[in-house]
Design an enzyme around this catalytic site. Structure first.
Site, mmCIF file in Angstrom:
data_model
loop_
_atom_site.group_PDB
_atom_site.id
_atom_site.type_symbol
_atom_site.label_atom_id
_atom_site.label_comp_id
_atom_site.label_asym_id
_atom_site.label_seq_id
_atom_site.Cartn_x
_atom_site.Cartn_y
_atom_site.Cartn_z
ATOM 1 N N MET A 99 23.929 9.078 3.312
ATOM 2 C CA MET A 99 23.745 10.388 3.942
ATOM 3 C C MET A 99 23.961 10.297 5.459
ATOM 4 O O MET A 99 24.584 11.183 6.057
ATOM 5 C CB MET A 99 22.347 10.934 3.619
ATOM 6 C CG MET A 99 22.154 12.374 4.034
ATOM 7 S SD MET A 99 23.332 13.503 3.255
ATOM 8 C CE MET A 99 22.383 14.093 1.859
ATOM 9 N N GLU A 103 0.821 -1.216 0.000
ATOM 10 C CA GLU A 103 0.000 0.000 0.000
ATOM 11 C C GLU A 103 0.854 1.263 0.000
ATOM 12 O O GLU A 103 0.441 2.301 -0.519
ATOM 13 C CB GLU A 103 -0.946 -0.001 1.204
ATOM 14 C CG GLU A 103 -2.052 -1.044 1.129
ATOM 15 C CD GLU A 103 -1.634 -2.419 1.646
ATOM 16 O OE1 GLU A 103 -0.441 -2.611 1.986
ATOM 17 O OE2 GLU A 103 -2.507 -3.305 1.716
ATOM 18 N N LYS A 158 -17.299 -1.614 4.876
ATOM 19 C CA LYS A 158 -17.670 -2.625 3.888
ATOM 20 C C LYS A 158 -19.175 -2.675 3.649
ATOM 21 O O LYS A 158 -19.618 -2.841 2.511
ATOM 22 C CB LYS A 158 -17.179 -3.995 4.375
ATOM 23 C CG LYS A 158 -17.267 -5.089 3.333
ATOM 24 C CD LYS A 158 -16.712 -6.402 3.880
ATOM 25 C CE LYS A 158 -16.632 -7.460 2.790
ATOM 26 N NZ LYS A 158 -16.070 -8.714 3.322
ATOM 27 N N PHE A 205 -11.677 -7.567 13.363
ATOM 28 C CA PHE A 205 -10.540 -8.042 12.570
ATOM 29 C C PHE A 205 -10.173 -6.997 11.502
ATOM 30 O O PHE A 205 -11.037 -6.492 10.804
ATOM 31 C CB PHE A 205 -10.895 -9.374 11.901
ATOM 32 C CG PHE A 205 -9.809 -9.862 10.971
ATOM 33 C CD1 PHE A 205 -8.570 -10.231 11.484
ATOM 34 C CD2 PHE A 205 -10.008 -9.919 9.603
ATOM 35 C CE1 PHE A 205 -7.560 -10.662 10.643
ATOM 36 C CE2 PHE A 205 -9.001 -10.352 8.754
ATOM 37 C CZ PHE A 205 -7.780 -10.727 9.273
ATOM 38 N N GLN A 206 -8.911 -6.717 11.407
ATOM 39 C CA GLN A 206 -8.377 -5.730 10.457
ATOM 40 C C GLN A 206 -9.057 -4.367 10.584
ATOM 41 O O GLN A 206 -9.272 -3.681 9.593
ATOM 42 C CB GLN A 206 -8.438 -6.252 9.015
ATOM 43 C CG GLN A 206 -7.420 -7.358 8.783
ATOM 44 C CD GLN A 206 -7.187 -7.677 7.321
ATOM 45 O OE1 GLN A 206 -8.072 -7.505 6.483
ATOM 46 N NE2 GLN A 206 -6.000 -8.160 6.999
#
Lengths: 571, 166
Positions: A471, A52, A164, A114-115
């Protein structure tokens, strides 16, 4: 009642499409399945990513290179939190992206389903605005608002959290549902009093410098900027994000200011009597400690965002408005002043302190970056990751117009370079796109090689491999008595084998004398992406450098000359 | 270091979940402490009115105001530090008050036009309304008796006359 009911997800995709969006970046999960289901036969093209974060940077690169909003669609929980880095990156650099996240069904929200992640709450400090859609019939209004907010005024990321059950709900698609944004401020228009004061200061200045930032590119103010600079004969420094807003090749161009700016830009700023910042927000990488920043110069600030006025540097005059409109209104008020002696001085500095690197000995990152940019041509889109290579690219890539230079400035997000290039190539398929990455930063999002390969995008991925987080190594070397901790990248993959694992063409170059030949072959390779691995000098440092806490005129212009001890030039 | 002064900021905001968090984050990010906060419905149910008291220097306040006004859910945010506005606050004081002290406490309350809202063998609970400075003064007067509990609504304000409160 409409003949055909549609899911809220379908209506959302229709609104996006009707608004001109053609690509959606993302990867699905449980709570975004209704959205992906709606994508099945939809004219919107899904670009399936591997992560993502990559999706958000692709949307970002798409937006930076085209000026059109980039759209991301991911799932809930970890899918949503993975977008936060990309959202921050877009926020810091004012990039219009819309991130649509799946969410648990409405009755489960707040119950640790969940999630489930409170992505709306997490978004607050790093978005321009964010929504949760709780009523399916609100979807078209919210998507229209999200696109409007992302793309107008000072652009920025907007997040839309979509449960959802809401995305799957059937609604009447014909219901008109327009934007309703009573608190969204209109773009301010520069007032004539500020413009007159600005013109007066500019007309009387003897040693003026223009500092052009990202606002010039975002507003498309290149033309009036060029006219003003030429009419008034004022040297123009472009910030890291402003690069391309004024041609690097122009005789009035003095390159980048700040910590790794050119010596002549920093000397010009330090010696100036008037600094005109246009769409630049006095970033701390330019100003250092604000109280010590060019105290003898008067300052003018053009910005679209009232928040930026006086935020870092007190200014003598501020002009709030769109850069292009403000500069066009300013132009007729300007009378060329006496900047001849000043320009002679600036040109002396340009001759005396040019950007340079050693061409003999081991292959230098600067060398191959400069050569790649030159051979790819002035119309090519140059992307970078974050680190030493980014600064060298800022030094040695010559940009002549806006939207051809894509780099993560404000957030400094390692892992930006590859996915941003993918987004840019999709937005502008006819352009040559190359991305300069370090071996460290590249490995943060290298899974997107699959996305580039799948879509047969002919991106040239130049990995400047010094087997260090260069760096950080430079800072440890210069300011921490060379205590190198956590910067040696032992265990790097064999990048040629990696390329072949993804079915990608690979080129490796180790010697300066092979650079041109290798790049010629890579630029001719158009059957999908290719990796050019440049095995470069390990201990090169970026100069000039203004040490943290120092002022611009205290910069270190070049590497101190020391006897070589064998380990590297600066050891 | 600039001088810290007390500011009263009024905001008209969208009446939606999460708006309070967005507003509070603007203060929190610059370490601007909120002294009091009142949120209520505005005359139209789509909007809420917020009154926030906060202490800090002028430069930070201006940044905070600009950042508040930048929020899409904020219709406007204005500081009233130097304005003559109507301002009121309500406070409840639960004071330790054995019967022999009752007269004294009630006399002081009377002076402040306080109301007795609860009374028992050991305690008395008084309600005081007015400017915040008046509530502060009453606080000082009640201290010697022993304040057991104190709650204040925080300041609410409205502009005088016909002018709409910004």
């Amino acid at each position: 009642m409409a003949d055909k009911m549609k899911t809220a997800a379908e209506v959302m995709l229709d609104v996006l499409y009707e608004s001109g969006v053609r690509h959606v970046f993302g990867i699905p999960g449980g709570n975004s399945i209704p959205i992906y289901d709606a994508l099945t036969n939809h004219p919107l093209e899904l670009i399936l990513t591997r992560h993502e974060q990559g999706a958000t940077h692709m949307a970002d690169g798409y937006a930076r290179s085209s000026g059109k909003p980039g759209v991301v669609c991911v799932t809930s929980g970890p899918g949503a939190t993975n977008t936060l880095t990309g959202i921050l990156t877009a926020m810091m650099d004012s990039i219009p992206i819309v991130v649509i996240t799946g969410q648990s069904v409405t009755p489960n929200i707040g119950l640790d389903a969940f999630q489930e992640a409170d992505i709306l709450g997490m978004s607050f400090s790093s978005v321009k605005h964010s929504y949760m859609v709780t009523k399916p019939q609100d979807i078209s209004r919210i998507i229209k608002e999200a696109l409007h907010i992302a793309t107008t005024g000072r652009p920025g990321p907007v997040l839309v959290d979509l449960p959802k059950d809401v995305s799957a709900a059937l609604i009447d698609p014909t219901i008109e549902n327009d934007r309703d944004l009573p608190g969204y401020k209109e773009i301010p228009v520069a007032n004539s009093e500020d413009l007159n004061k600005t013109a007066d200061l500019m007309n009387r200045a003897l040693r003026p410098v223009i500092m052009a930032g990202h606002g010039v590119v975002l507003s498309g103010a290149e033309e009036p900027l060029l006219q003003i600079a030429e009419k008034m004969n004022i040297p123009v420094s472009t910030t890291l994000l402003g690069k391309g807003g004024f041609p690097d090749t122009h005789e009035l161009s003095i390159g980048m200011p700040g910590m790794h700016g050119t010596a002549y830009a920093n000397k010009a700023l330090s010696g100036s009597d008037l600094i005109i910042a246009i769409g630049a927000r006095w970033d701390d990488r330019i100003t250092g400690i604000p109280e010590n920043f060019c105290p003898n110069a008067r300052k003018i600030h053009f910005d679209i965002d009232p928040v930026e006025m006086g935020k870092i540097i007190p200014v003598d005059c501020s002009v709030t408005g769109d850069a292009k409109a403000s500069l066009e209104a300013l132009l007729p008020l300007l009378e060329p002043g006496d900047t001849g002696r000043w320009n002679k001085q600036v040109n002396r500095w340009k001759r005396e302190f040019p950007l340079k690197y050693r061409k003999e000995g081991k292959l230098r990152a600067q060398h191959i970056i400069e050569e790649l940019a030159r051979m790819a041509g002035p119309e090519a889109i140059a992307c970078t990751d974050v680190g030493q290579h980014q600064m060298w690219a800022a030094h040695f890539v010559q940009s002549i117009k806006g939207r051809n230079w894509l780099t993560s400035g404000g957030a400094g997000t390692m892992g930006f370079g590859l996915p941003a290039a993918i987004g840019a190539q999709l937005a502008r398929p006819e352009s040559t796109v190359f991305t300069v990455v370090g071996d460290g930063s590249f490995q943060m999002t290298l899974c997107e090689l699959a996305t580039a390969a799948n879509n047969k995008l002919p991106i040239k991925i130049l990995i400047t491999n010094n087997r260090y987080l260069g760096m950080v190594r430079q800072w440890q070397h210069m300011f921490y008595e060379n205590r190198l901790t956590g910067v040696e990248l032992e265990g790097n993959p064999d990048f040629m084998k990696l390329a072949s694992a993804y079915g990608i063409k690979g080129f490796r170059v180790k010697r300066s004398s092979d650079v041109r030949k290798t790049l010629k072959a890579a630029l001719a390779w158009n059957d999908g992406p290719c990796i050019i691995e440049a095995v470069v000098e390990q201990h090169d440092n970026v100069f000039p450098m203004v040490p943290a806490g120092a002022t611009l005129d205290e910069m270190i212009i070049e590497a101190p000359r020391k006897k070589r001890s064998g380990a590297g030039d600066e050891q | 270091m600039e001088k810290s002064i007390k500011h009263t900021i009024s905001l008209l905001v969208s009446n939606k979940p999460g708006v309070l968090t967005r507003v509070a984050l603007v203060f929190a990010r610059r370490g601007f402490n909120i002294d009091s906060l009142v949120v209520s419905k505005a005359q139209s149910p789509e909007f809420s009115r917020m009154n926030i008291e906060a202490t800090g220097d002028e430069k930070t306040l201006n940044l905070v105001l600009a950042q508040l006004n930048r929020l899409v859910d904020v219709i406007h945010a204005v500081d009233h530090a130097n304005e003559d506005v109507i301002q009121r606050e309500l406070a409840l004081f639960k004071v330790s008050c054995p019967p022999e002290k009752r007269t004294e406490v009630l006399q002081i309350a009377e002076t402040f036009r306080g109301q007795t809202v609860d009374i028992g063998d050991e305690t008395i609970t008084l309600q005081v309304t007015g400017k915040s400075s008046k509530v502060d003064a009453f606080h000082t007067m009640m201290d010697p008796f022993g304040i057991l509990e104190l709650v204040r609504t925080g300041k609410v304000l409205m502009s005088r006359g016909k002018a709409a409160t910004a």
